[in-house]
Design a protein around this motif. Structure first.
Motif, PDB file in Angstrom:
ATOM      1  N   ALA A 139       0.857  -1.348   0.138  1.00  0.00           N
ATOM      2  CA  ALA A 139       0.026  -0.029  -0.383  1.00  0.00           C
ATOM      3  C   ALA A 139       1.085   1.829  -0.280  1.00  0.00           C
ATOM      4  N   ALA A 140       2.293   0.939   0.732  1.00  0.00           N
ATOM      5  CA  ALA A 140       3.109   3.163   0.549  1.00  0.00           C
ATOM      6  C   ALA A 140       3.618   2.693  -0.788  1.00  0.00           C
ATOM      7  N   ARG A 141       4.102   1.327  -1.430  1.00  0.00           N
ATOM      8  CA  ARG A 141       4.530   1.941  -2.307  1.00  0.00           C
ATOM      9  C   ARG A 141       3.793   2.685  -3.781  1.00  0.00           C
ATOM     10  N   SER A 142       2.490   1.313  -3.664  1.00  0.00           N
ATOM     11  CA  SER A 142       0.982   1.924  -4.353  1.00  0.00           C
ATOM     12  C   SER A 142       1.236   4.129  -4.107  1.00  0.00           C
ATOM     13  N   LEU A 143       1.497   4.219  -2.722  1.00  0.00           N
ATOM     14  CA  LEU A 143       1.121   5.927  -2.666  1.00  0.00           C
ATOM     15  C   LEU A 143       2.449   6.735  -3.981  1.00  0.00           C
ATOM     16  N   GLY A 144       3.518   5.570  -3.824  1.00  0.00           N
ATOM     17  CA  GLY A 144       4.322   6.007  -4.451  1.00  0.00           C
ATOM     18  C   GLY A 144       5.295   7.020  -3.122  1.00  0.00           C
ATOM     19  N   MET A 145       5.523   5.842  -1.662  1.00  0.00           N
ATOM     20  CA  MET A 145       7.195   5.975  -0.919  1.00  0.00           C
ATOM     21  C   MET A 145       7.884   5.578  -1.498  1.00  0.00           C
ATOM     22  N   ARG A 146       8.567   5.893  -1.175  1.00  0.00           N
ATOM     23  CA  ARG A 146      10.238   5.339  -2.005  1.00  0.00           C
ATOM     24  C   ARG A 146      10.212   4.315  -0.924  1.00  0.00           C
ATOM     25  N   PRO A 147      10.530   2.536  -1.034  1.00  0.00           N
ATOM     26  CA  PRO A 147      11.692   2.272  -0.446  1.00  0.00           C
ATOM     27  C   PRO A 147      11.747   2.216   1.527  1.00  0.00           C
ATOM     28  N   SER A 148      12.784   2.654   0.716  1.00  0.00           N
ATOM     29  CA  SER A 148      13.383   3.239   2.237  1.00  0.00           C
ATOM     30  C   SER A 148      12.927   3.838   3.604  1.00  0.00           C
ATOM     31  N   TRP A 149      12.071   5.065   2.450  1.00  0.00           N
ATOM     32  CA  TRP A 149      11.064   5.356   3.678  1.00  0.00           C
ATOM     33  C   TRP A 149       9.967   4.104   3.961  1.00  0.00           C
ATOM     34  N   THR A 150       9.466   4.175   3.448  1.00  0.00           N
ATOM     35  CA  THR A 150       8.732   2.315   3.987  1.00  0.00           C
ATOM     36  C   THR A 150       9.123   1.596   5.145  1.00  0.00           C
ATOM     37  N   MET A 151      10.111   1.706   4.838  1.00  0.00           N
ATOM     38  CA  MET A 151      11.018   0.743   5.992  1.00  0.00           C
ATOM     39  C   MET A 151      11.421   1.608   6.744  1.00  0.00           C
ATOM     40  N   VAL A 152      11.392   3.123   7.188  1.00  0.00           N
ATOM     41  CA  VAL A 152      11.816   3.510   7.970  1.00  0.00           C
ATOM     42  C   VAL A 152      10.512   4.203   9.051  1.00  0.00           C
ATOM     43  N   SER A 153       9.236   3.952   7.996  1.00  0.00           N
ATOM     44  CA  SER A 153       8.131   5.599   8.691  1.00  0.00           C
ATOM     45  C   SER A 153       7.425   3.932   8.486  1.00  0.00           C
ATOM     46  N   ILE A 154       6.993   2.852   8.790  1.00  0.00           N
ATOM     47  CA  ILE A 154       5.849   2.441   7.952  1.00  0.00           C
ATOM     48  C   ILE A 154       6.501   1.097   8.875  1.00  0.00           C
ATOM     49  N   VAL A 155       7.193   0.436   8.022  1.00  0.00           N
ATOM     50  CA  VAL A 155       8.041  -0.907   8.475  1.00  0.00           C
ATOM     51  C   VAL A 155       9.062  -1.027  10.235  1.00  0.00           C
ATOM     52  N   LEU A 156      10.119  -0.680  10.409  1.00  0.00           N
ATOM     53  CA  LEU A 156      10.558  -0.740  11.160  1.00  0.00           C
ATOM     54  C   LEU A 156       9.893  -0.524  12.677  1.00  0.00           C
ATOM     55  N   PRO A 157       8.784   0.320  13.176  1.00  0.00           N
ATOM     56  CA  PRO A 157       8.456   1.198  14.201  1.00  0.00           C
ATOM     57  C   PRO A 157       7.483  -0.084  14.488  1.00  0.00           C
ATOM     58  N   GLN A 158       6.689  -0.966  13.652  1.00  0.00           N
ATOM     59  CA  GLN A 158       6.040  -2.123  14.117  1.00  0.00           C
ATOM     60  C   GLN A 158       6.863  -3.212  14.660  1.00  0.00           C
ATOM     61  N   ALA A 159       7.646  -3.541  13.425  1.00  0.00           N
ATOM     62  CA  ALA A 159       8.850  -4.892  13.936  1.00  0.00           C
ATOM     63  C   ALA A 159       9.250  -4.640  15.459  1.00  0.00           C
ATOM     64  N   PHE A 160      10.040  -2.654  15.579  1.00  0.00           N
ATOM     65  CA  PHE A 160       9.925  -3.525  16.705  1.00  0.00           C
ATOM     66  C   PHE A 160       9.321  -2.766  18.065  1.00  0.00           C
ATOM     67  N   ARG A 161       7.770  -2.416  17.534  1.00  0.00           N
ATOM     68  CA  ARG A 161       7.061  -3.263  18.828  1.00  0.00           C
ATOM     69  C   ARG A 161       6.612  -5.023  18.768  1.00  0.00           C
ATOM     70  N   ILE A 162       7.148  -5.290  17.838  1.00  0.00           N
ATOM     71  CA  ILE A 162       6.342  -6.970  17.617  1.00  0.00           C
ATOM     72  C   ILE A 162       7.699  -7.602  18.654  1.00  0.00           C
ATOM     73  N   VAL A 163       8.901  -7.634  18.594  1.00  0.00           N
ATOM     74  CA  VAL A 163      10.070  -7.924  18.878  1.00  0.00           C
ATOM     75  C   VAL A 163      10.675  -7.253  20.950  1.00  0.00           C
ATOM     76  N   THR A 164       9.313  -6.483  21.180  1.00  0.00           N
ATOM     77  CA  THR A 164      10.051  -5.907  22.342  1.00  0.00           C
ATOM     78  C   THR A 164      10.330  -6.479  23.481  1.00  0.00           C
ATOM     79  N   PRO A 165       9.326  -7.926  23.111  1.00  0.00           N
ATOM     80  CA  PRO A 165       9.443  -9.021  24.373  1.00  0.00           C
ATOM     81  C   PRO A 165      10.707  -9.702  24.164  1.00  0.00           C
ATOM     82  N   PRO A 166      11.555  -9.654  22.839  1.00  0.00           N
ATOM     83  CA  PRO A 166      12.733 -10.762  23.059  1.00  0.00           C
ATOM     84  C   PRO A 166      13.780  -9.840  23.155  1.00  0.00           C
ATOM     85  N   LEU A 167      13.556  -8.701  22.191  1.00  0.00           N
ATOM     86  CA  LEU A 167      14.379  -7.966  22.680  1.00  0.00           C
ATOM     87  C   LEU A 167      14.607  -7.498  24.421  1.00  0.00           C
ATOM     88  N   THR A 168      13.821  -6.966  24.802  1.00  0.00           N
ATOM     89  CA  THR A 168      13.580  -7.081  26.216  1.00  0.00           C
ATOM     90  C   THR A 168      14.768  -8.306  26.854  1.00  0.00           C
TER      91      THR A 168
END
Length: 239
Positions: A139-168
């Motif tokens: 969906a982000a790419r269909s809106l014209g977002m660059r892959p790098s910005w998609t990773m930083v603004s959409i993917v990584l914030p959600q990924a870190f929420r998912i992995v917070t318990p194992p990171l702890t």
């Protein structure tokens, strides 16, 4: 119950819970040993988190050499005991390459902990990134977002929420792994809990300092383990 009744409590109190020996450990066991343990943990975990993120992104990269380098690194340092890696950086590398580690022997040990923890953190972050629904990336790419910005603004914030318990959990492991820094050698003011307690045991011929060090490790780690359980319950409710 039977074990408690038959135990030699006089010997236990004398060798492991001597109040006079315990008094000699304060305040240095907190102001020096516990403080250094926390400081070394923060340095090792922060460095491992930064390097681990880079390795995770490399492993997911479409560029094959990046994936190969990351995979070799992760598999190598996940397969080696942390104690041997610390030994290598504190003693073998300086001899082999005429290298003076920044921060002396403690700096070499911390660099080894960063490198080892990064290998585990990288796999945790990679799993978190791959757990983010691909539809959001599309969906982000269909809106014209660059892959790098998609990773930083959409993917990584959600990924870190998912992995917070194992990171702890990894943070708790790093706390305990700081006890391995003794092999690198330390000055008096650089000692962490285990080294501090071990030196006092040698001086007093009494194991009370080790018991106090164990209690302080629990004071540091138990709140984190409870936090992990709470975060896991929160994630399950969110799903």
């Amino acid at each position: 119950m039977a074990v408690v009744l038959v135990a030699d409590w006089e010997a236990i109190l004398t060798n492991f819970l001597d109040l006079e020996v315990a008094a000699e450990t304060f305040p240095a066991i907190i102001t020096t040993a516990a403080k250094n343990t926390v400081l070394y943990t923060v340095i090792a975990f922060a460095g491992g988190l930064i390097l681990g993120l880079i390795l995770a992104l490399m492993k997911l990269s479409p560029v094959a050499p990046y994936r190969w380098v990351s995979t070799i690194y992760i598999e190598t340092f996940r397969g080696l005991p942390a104690l041997l890696v610390i030994f290598g950086f504190a003693f073998a590398a300086p001899i082999a390459f005429s290298w003076s580690p920044p921060g002396g022997s403690v700096g070499a040990g911390l660099l080894a902990l960063i490198i080892v923890s990064a290998a585990y953190i990288a796999e945790t972050i990679r799993a978190g990134i791959q757990a983010v629904p691909k539809g959001q990336v599309e969906a982000a790419r269909s809106l014209g977002m660059r892959p790098s910005w998609t990773m930083v603004s959409i993917v990584l914030p959600q990924a870190f929420r998912i992995v917070t318990p194992p990171l702890t959990n990894e943070l708790v492991i790093v706390i305990k792994d700081t006890s391995l820094l003794f092999i690198a050698g330390m000055l008096l003011g650089e000692r962490e809990l285990t080294t501090f307690a071990r030196d006092l045991v040698s001086q007093t011929a009494n194991s009370t300092p080790l018991v106090l060090a164990a209690l302080l490790y629990l004071v540091i780690t138990l709140p984190l383990t409870r936090l992990v359980a709470r975060l896991e319950r929160h994630n399950q409710r969110s799903r």
